[in-house]
Motif scaffolding. Structure first.
Motif, short mmCIF file in Angstrom:
data_model
loop_
_atom_site.label_atom_id
_atom_site.label_comp_id
_atom_site.label_asym_id
_atom_site.label_seq_id
_atom_site.Cartn_x
_atom_site.Cartn_y
_atom_site.Cartn_z
N ASP A 63 0.83 -1.21 0.00
CA ASP A 63 0.00 0.00 0.00
C ASP A 63 0.86 1.26 0.00
N SER A 64 1.96 1.23 0.75
CA SER A 64 2.86 2.39 0.79
C SER A 64 3.50 2.62 -0.58
N LEU A 65 3.93 1.56 -1.23
CA LEU A 65 4.52 1.69 -2.56
C LEU A 65 3.51 2.23 -3.57
N ILE B 159 3.88 5.70 -5.68
CA ILE B 159 3.82 5.71 -7.13
C ILE B 159 2.77 6.69 -7.62
N LYS B 160 1.60 6.68 -6.99
CA LYS B 160 0.54 7.62 -7.35
C LYS B 160 1.00 9.06 -7.14
N VAL C 151 4.64 14.55 -11.55
CA VAL C 151 5.13 14.78 -12.90
C VAL C 151 4.01 14.95 -13.91
N GLY C 152 2.77 14.94 -13.44
CA GLY C 152 1.65 15.23 -14.32
C GLY C 152 1.09 14.06 -15.08
N LEU C 153 1.43 12.86 -14.71
CA LEU C 153 0.95 11.70 -15.47
C LEU C 153 -0.49 11.34 -15.15
#
Length: 94
Positions: free
Chosen positions: A23-25, A29-30, A36-38
Motif C-alpha cells: 500500500d505504501s509503494l 507511485i501515485k 510529474v503530471g501523469l
C-alpha cells in the motif's frame, strides 16, 4: 565481523507487513505520477513546462512551431496526449 538479525513473524503478521509495504509503494507511485503530471490530461502553460522540463521561452518557440493547444472560451490548455504525439512526430530521432 558482521552481525545478523533475524525477525520471525507469524504468517498473519507477515501478510500484514506485506500489505502495508504494498500500500505504501502504491501511494508513493501515485504521488510521483501526480508530481510529474501523469495523472492529468490537460495542462495550463506553467504545468506543461513542468511536465516537459523546459523553460517558458522554449515552450513559446514550440507553440510557434505548431505545438497543439486547445482554446476554449479564451482559456488555453494543452492535451498531454496531443503534445506527446507532436513531440514524437517532430523529434530528430533522439
Amino acid at each position: 565481523m558482521s552481525s545478523e538479525v533475524k525477525i520471525l513473524l507469524e504468517e498473519k503478521q507477515l501478510k500484514k507487513l506485506q500489505s502495508v509495504i504494498y500500500d505504501s509503494l502504491i501511494d508513493e507511485i501515485k504521488r510521483a505520477r501526480q508530481d510529474v503530471g501523469l495523472e492529468k490530461r490537460y495542462f495550463n502553460k506553467r504545468e506543461l513546462t513542468q511536465y516537459l522540463h523546459i523553460s517558458n521561452n522554449t515552450l513559446d518557440k514550440w507553440i510557434i512551431n505548431g505545438l497543439p493547444k486547445v482554446n476554449i472560451a479564451g482559456s488555453v490548455r494543452y492535451d498531454r496526449f496531443a503534445v506527446d504525439r507532436w513531440l514524437s512526430e517532430n523529434s530528430n530521432g533522439y
